[in-house]
Design a protein around this motif. Structure first.
Motif, PDB file in Angstrom:
ATOM      1  N   VAL A 235       0.889  -1.276  -0.024  1.00 54.45           N
ATOM      2  CA  VAL A 235      -0.057   0.051  -0.131  1.00 54.45           C
ATOM      3  C   VAL A 235       0.810   1.241  -0.138  1.00 54.45           C
ATOM      4  CG1 VAL A 235      -1.914   1.314   1.137  1.00 54.45           C
ATOM      5  CG2 VAL A 235      -1.595  -1.247   1.254  1.00 54.45           C
TER       6      VAL A 235
ATOM      7  N   LEU B 200      -3.461   5.343  -1.444  1.00 60.90           N
ATOM      8  CA  LEU B 200      -4.237   5.963  -0.661  1.00 60.90           C
ATOM      9  C   LEU B 200      -4.781   7.352  -0.935  1.00 60.90           C
ATOM     10  CD1 LEU B 200      -3.336   4.536   2.843  1.00 60.90           C
ATOM     11  CD2 LEU B 200      -5.112   3.756   1.439  1.00 60.90           C
TER      12      LEU B 200
ATOM     13  N   ILE C  24      -6.445  -0.412   8.285  1.00 65.17           N
ATOM     14  CA  ILE C  24      -5.341  -0.836   7.951  1.00 65.17           C
ATOM     15  C   ILE C  24      -4.296  -1.691   9.057  1.00 65.17           C
ATOM     16  CG2 ILE C  24      -4.992   0.817   5.938  1.00 65.17           C
ATOM     17  CD1 ILE C  24      -3.259   2.598   7.559  1.00 65.17           C
TER      18      ILE C  24
ATOM     19  N   SER D 107      -1.663  -4.781   8.272  1.00 66.43           N
ATOM     20  CA  SER D 107      -1.198  -4.670   6.868  1.00 66.43           C
ATOM     21  C   SER D 107       0.139  -3.938   6.776  1.00 66.43           C
ATOM     22  CB  SER D 107      -2.407  -4.065   6.056  1.00 66.43           C
ATOM     23  OG  SER D 107      -3.513  -4.612   5.769  1.00 66.43           O
TER      24      SER D 107
ATOM     25  N   VAL E 274       1.685  -1.107   5.121  1.00 65.57           N
ATOM     26  CA  VAL E 274       1.592   0.219   4.679  1.00 65.57           C
ATOM     27  C   VAL E 274       2.660   0.995   5.002  1.00 65.57           C
ATOM     28  CG1 VAL E 274      -0.033   1.849   4.662  1.00 65.57           C
ATOM     29  CG2 VAL E 274      -1.033  -0.203   4.961  1.00 65.57           C
TER      30      VAL E 274
ATOM     31  N   ALA F 208       2.277   6.690   3.301  1.00 66.24           N
ATOM     32  CA  ALA F 208       0.853   6.823   3.010  1.00 66.24           C
ATOM     33  C   ALA F 208      -0.238   7.350   3.690  1.00 66.24           C
ATOM     34  CB  ALA F 208       0.775   5.305   2.518  1.00 66.24           C
TER      35      ALA F 208
END
Length: 507
Positions: A238, A243, A258, A261, A263, A267
């Protein structure tokens, strides 16, 4: 042999059954009653049941089977001979009789009745499907209903029913290469489904996506403008562009989950910069990435939360906190359990705090506020609205607040606090002796429901000429006619004149 012995031998012969014969018991009698011989039924017995089945009974002898087969062949031969004889008679009769009139045209073939499901109006069917989807979700009901008939397929394909969706590639026996191929196949299906079925999607959950998160979210941003909730669980890759693109394309998106995850921290920051004003809920998993997000957070508002006390356990090392935080709001309309310890854990690393809103937090004491690291607080709200009668409030300590922030404080709210007359007098007197004239910063003062005296109020107004708002409602120590809110410099100065005239002359 003697005559007596011979007679007894003949009696035994008559009594003994013949060889191979079987005596009939009660069980044999019931078997014959259930399936008599020659009835065309036979019995099948198992451990827990007794079945009476139609069909041939026990196997017959070979001679009987051959005789039955010959009789069957004879009947078949006779039937064929009779059929050939009838055809010959029909041909002979056709030669002697004139040609018959042409046969009428056959009636048109009528299709079978489609049933009640195909006769329901589409609008009614959509309402029924909508109730089922609201109760159990669109999957798997809509997929199964689409296979019933054309009318149900048309109803199940309406985008209005597909408002919640969970997408997860299969995980059984999945390697890295096969997982990527599976995600690409699913992505190819979504390229058609997103604009045709999911155009009104509101809640989307992606689980176990490893390589195709960006293409999927790109499809969502292009085809699902009504998206309000997005959850990414165990997803990788991600990026900030992903995003940010979603935040711009979905103006109603207000919740992002989130957790668990991978990320990038930038982001989340980019997403909050784009969608921050409309965000309501944000779920993060604490870690190094979350620390980077919290380090860039400027405003944190947690309104009407149920703060519950946690039992004292092992001492834990405090986290980095919010080093860039400038505004913290923990206001609540009811009494909560926010204490000095909770406030210290939140603000121990926030030296740049400008606004602190603790309305409804009755367990916060002046000593706990005095220990905070922020030195330039501009707005402090400690009002207790409609709940001070049921609590035991501190009567001293307001001086700690004004001494620390009198040179920067612009708004002060002490509504409903239980400080004594003398304690309030000492605290508000701090605004008169600040060096360099910095007392001019105070422009809003809320003393509603406190024990402030007329002399203290007149002193504050005289020492703070920039005061634009003064609330003296329900102040029991003030004379009647002056217990109200004053807005603007003219009303505040009028209040000062009335207070000066009502004060007794000095002795």
């Amino acid at each position: 042999m003697a005559p007596g012995a011979a007679r007894r031998a003949r009696q035994r012969v008559r009594i003994l059954p013949l060889a191979g014969a079987r005596s009939r018991s009660a069980e044999d009698w019931w078997w014959d009653r259930l399936a008599p011989s020659g009835s065309g039924y036979h019995l099948l017995q198992s451990d827990s049941m007794l079945l009476v089945l139609p069909g041939p009974g026990p196997a017959r002898p070979r001679a009987q089977r051959r005789a039955a087969r010959r009789a069957q062949l004879l009947r078949l031969h006779r039937a064929r001979a009779a059929e050939a004889k009838a055809k010959a008679k029909a041909k002979a009769k056709a030669r002697t009789t004139p040609a018959p009139a042409p046969a009428p045209a056959p009636a048109p073939h009528q299709e079978p009745d489609p049933g009640w499901g195909d006769r329901i109006p589409l609008e009614i069917l959509l309402q029924i499907f909508g109730l089922l989807v609201a109760a159990d979700g669109p999957i798997p009901f809509l997929g199964r209903a689409a296979r019933v008939c054309r009318r149900w397929h048309e109803a199940a394909s309406q985008p209005a029913l597909w408002h919640t969706l969970t997408l997860s590639p299969p995980l059984t026996g999945r390697s890295a290469k096969s997982g990527t191929k599976t995600e690409k196949k699913l992505l190819a299906s979504l390229e058609w489904l997103m604009p045709s079925r999911f155009s009104q999607l509101q809640r989307l959950t992606l689980i176990h996506w490893k390589s195709q998160v960006h293409p999927v979210l790109k499809l969502v941003s292009e085809s699902c403008p009504r998206l309000t909730f997005l959850k990414l669980s165990d997803c990788h890759g991600v990026t900030p562009d992903t995003l940010t693109m979603l935040a711009k394309a979905c103006p109603q998106l207000h919740s992002l989950d989130i957790q668990h995850s991978v990320v990038e921290s930038t982001a989340v920051v980019s997403f909050l910069e784009e969608a921050g004003p409309r965000m309501r809920k944000l779920w993060l998993t604490y870690g190094s990435q979350t620390t980077a997000v919290l380090g860039a957070l400027l405003v944190l508002r947690l309104l009407n939360l149920m703060w519950l006390p946690k039992p004292a356990g092992r001492a834990t090392t405090p986290g980095p906190g919010f080093p860039s935080l400038e505004e913290l709001c923990l206001a609540s309309s009811t009494c909560n359990f926010v204490s000095n310890e909770v406030l210290d854990r939140l603000l121990h690393g926030s030296p740049h705090l400008r606004l602190l809103d603790l309305r409804g937090c009755a367990r916060i004491t002046p000593a706990g506020l005095h220990d905070l690291p922020c030195q330039e607080l501009e707005q402090l709200h400690l009002g207790l609205y409609g709940m001070s009668d049921r609590l035991t409030l501190a009567k001293e300590g307001s001086l700690l607040l004004t001494q620390k922030w009198c040179h920067t404080l612009q708004e002060l709210d002490l509504s409903g606090q239980g400080f004594s007359e003398k304690d309030l007098e000492q605290a508000l007197a701090s605004f008169s002796g600040t060096p360099g004239g910095s007392h001019l910063a105070l422009c809003s003062l809320n003393l509603r429901g406190t024990r402030v005296t007329p002399s203290t109020v007149s002193s504050v107004i005289s020492n703070c000429p920039g005061l634009l708002y003064l609330n003296l409602e329900s102040c029991r120590c003030l004379p009647r006619g002056l217990k109200r809110a004053y807005r603007g410099p003219e009303e505040v100065q009028w209040c000062l004149q009335q207070l000066l005239t009502s004060l007794p002359p000095p002795s």
